[in-house]
Design an enzyme around this catalytic site. Structure first.
Site, PDB file in Angstrom:
ATOM      1  N   SER A  21       0.839  -1.209   0.000  1.00 46.59           N
ATOM      2  CA  SER A  21       0.000   0.000   0.000  1.00 46.59           C
ATOM      3  C   SER A  21       0.865   1.247   0.000  1.00 46.59           C
ATOM      4  CB  SER A  21      -0.917  -0.002   1.229  1.00 46.59           C
ATOM      5  OG  SER A  21      -1.790  -1.094   1.217  1.00 46.59           O
ATOM      6  N   HIS A  24      -2.547   6.605   3.578  1.00 44.48           N
ATOM      7  CA  HIS A  24      -2.837   5.204   3.886  1.00 44.48           C
ATOM      8  C   HIS A  24      -3.970   5.085   4.891  1.00 44.48           C
ATOM      9  CE1 HIS A  24      -1.967   1.359   6.143  1.00 44.48           C
ATOM     10  NE2 HIS A  24      -2.001   0.923   4.900  1.00 44.48           N
TER      11      HIS A  24
END
Length: 458
Positions: free
Chosen positions: A257, A283
């Site tokens: 991610s 995130h």
């Protein structure tokens, strides 16, 4: 009466499938492009009638095949490669449909297409999603072909080009290359395969940028790799993904991610430590606007990394921020995280001084921890209190993280902090922020070293 459309492969007799050999050996009449008979004449039974036509007479071949169908006769139409791929099958079936008065038994016999044979010679270029595009605009509008080219380019398909170039149609391949270069790396591997499996076979490996279109003719197939395709010895390999599977563990998912977020960042003025904080904010929120909302001063992240690793104290305005700071970090460095919101003194002070509970909690906190790192993720009144304490020089904090969220006094509280140049701060401009964002910035400060040590690090 029986009508078979037979794919005879790319040229070499060893590439004609056994089922095609069997059907051709039974045919009474074989119709096809004259040039192709040299590849199958050894398979035909004695007395088989061979009718050759020229390259541009596809309709005449299909029409003749249907007309010659009679009771007890087996007619075969031959196509190079696979009869159903840019070949005679669809046209023969169209003419058969128009002859409804004939009860024709139809069948298509598959063959090895040029792009399949080419893929075998090249090793493993079709290991993932692929497509084929014909650049012939004789019966398909060029505007339609361009849409397909764009789809292949943006979809990252391995792409095989049929009918790539002739003496009169030479510009189409250049246009194809131009469109692909707008969406693919110039280093994308390209193979030009001419006369595949035939005695004059020639394979040229190049790149999208260096491809010489003059080497291509109507006996050629061009294959362009995708973004993952690479050259290995004299081969092209497109990975399926076995050695780069999707991340499965929590840490792998988090790292991937972070990598994807970093690839999409656009600001060039951010210090790497601030970029890491931005990555953590995005995130936490899946909101790329935080890249532009983020602002810092006095190399705040670097200072806080040292402060926290030395066991510094963190004061938060709400318990949600406190909960969002990773406990493994605070335990490792023996960092204390304090929130006074539920302290019994808060309610009394808030009534006595006519303060919000958050402001009252922050006032108590500043008296007891004037040098802490203060983290505000909810209440603008808590941030106002910190600003007033700074102006009155009652505190000298390690820094302030200003990420209150909402509509009333949120923007003003951040602007007030920004106007005080003496304290390291990170603030989220505008109305956005929140406990998760504030905690993400703290976690970023804890993990600067590990960030630099990874492949994802800047």
């Amino acid at each position: 009466m029986k009508l078979s459309v037979v794919g005879i492969g790319p040229g070499d007799k060893d590439y004609i499938l056994p089922i095609a050999q069997q059907v051709l050996s039974e045919a009474d009449i074989v119709i096809g492009y004259s040039y192709y008979f040299q590849f199958i004449e050894h398979l035909l039974k004695p007395g088989c009638e061979c009718i050759g036509k020229e390259l541009s007479e596809e309709e005449a071949r299909a029409q003749l095949a249907v007309e010659r169908c009679e009771d007890g006769k087996h007619v075969a139409v031959i196509s190079s490669g696979d009869a159903g791929i840019y070949a005679m099958a669809s046209l023969v079936y169209e003419y058969a449909r128009l002859s409804a008065n004939k009860d024709i038994e139809l069948q298509t016999i598959p063959g090895i297409s040029a792009f399949i044979a080419s893929a075998g010679k090249l090793g493993a270029p079709l290991g993932h999603d692929f497509c084929c595009i014909s650049l012939s605009d004789l019966m398909t509008p060029w505007s339609t072909i361009e849409k397909r080219i764009l789809g292949a380019a943006t979809g990252d398909f391995v792409t095989s080009i049929y009918n790539p170039r002739s003496k009169k149609r030479f510009w189409q391949l250049e246009r194809f290359r131009e469109i692909f270069l707008q969406h693919r790396s110039p280093d994308t591997p390209v193979a030009i395969i001419r006369q595949i499996t035939r005695p004059a076979e020639q394979i040229t490996l190049t790149t999208l940028e260096k491809m010489d279109t003059s080497l291509v003719d109507m006996f050629s197939l061009v294959m362009i790799g995708n973004s993952q395709t690479y050259t290995f010895q004299n081969f092209l390999v497109t990975p399926r993904g076995y050695l780069s599977r999707k991340p499965q563990t929590g840490q792998q998912i988090q790292d991937e991610s972070f990598r994807q977020i970093q690839q999409q960042l656009k600001r060039t003025d951010l210090h790497p430590t601030d970029q890491w904080a931005v990555i953590r904010c995005i995130h936490s929120t899946a909101d790329f606007e935080y890249e532009n909302l983020y602002e810092s001063s006095l190399e705040a992240m670097t200072q806080w990394n040292l402060y926290l690793k030395q066991g510094g104290t963190i004061v938060t305005d709400v318990t949600m921020v406190q909960a969002g700071i990773t406990k493994a970090f605070t335990q490792q460095y023996k960092t204390q995280v304090i929130c006074y919101l539920n302290d019994p003194r808060v309610e009394e002070l808030s009534i006595q001084e006519e303060l919000t509970r958050s402001q009252a909690a922050m006032r108590i906190a500043t008296e007891e921890h004037p040098t802490a790192l203060f983290v505000v993720g909810n209440a603008p009144t808590a941030l106002f209190e910190l600003c007033d304490q700074l102006i009155d020089q009652k505190i000298k904090p390690a820094g302030i993280i200003a990420a209150p969220v909402g509509f009333v006094n949120v923007v003003e509280s951040k602007l007030k902090l920004k106007a005080i140049p003496t304290v390291p701060y990170v603030l989220i401009k505008g109305q956005k922020g929140g406990s998760n964002v504030a905690a993400s910035i703290v976690n970023a400060a804890f993990t600067l070293d590990s960030f630099y040590q990874t492949d994802t690090g800047i």
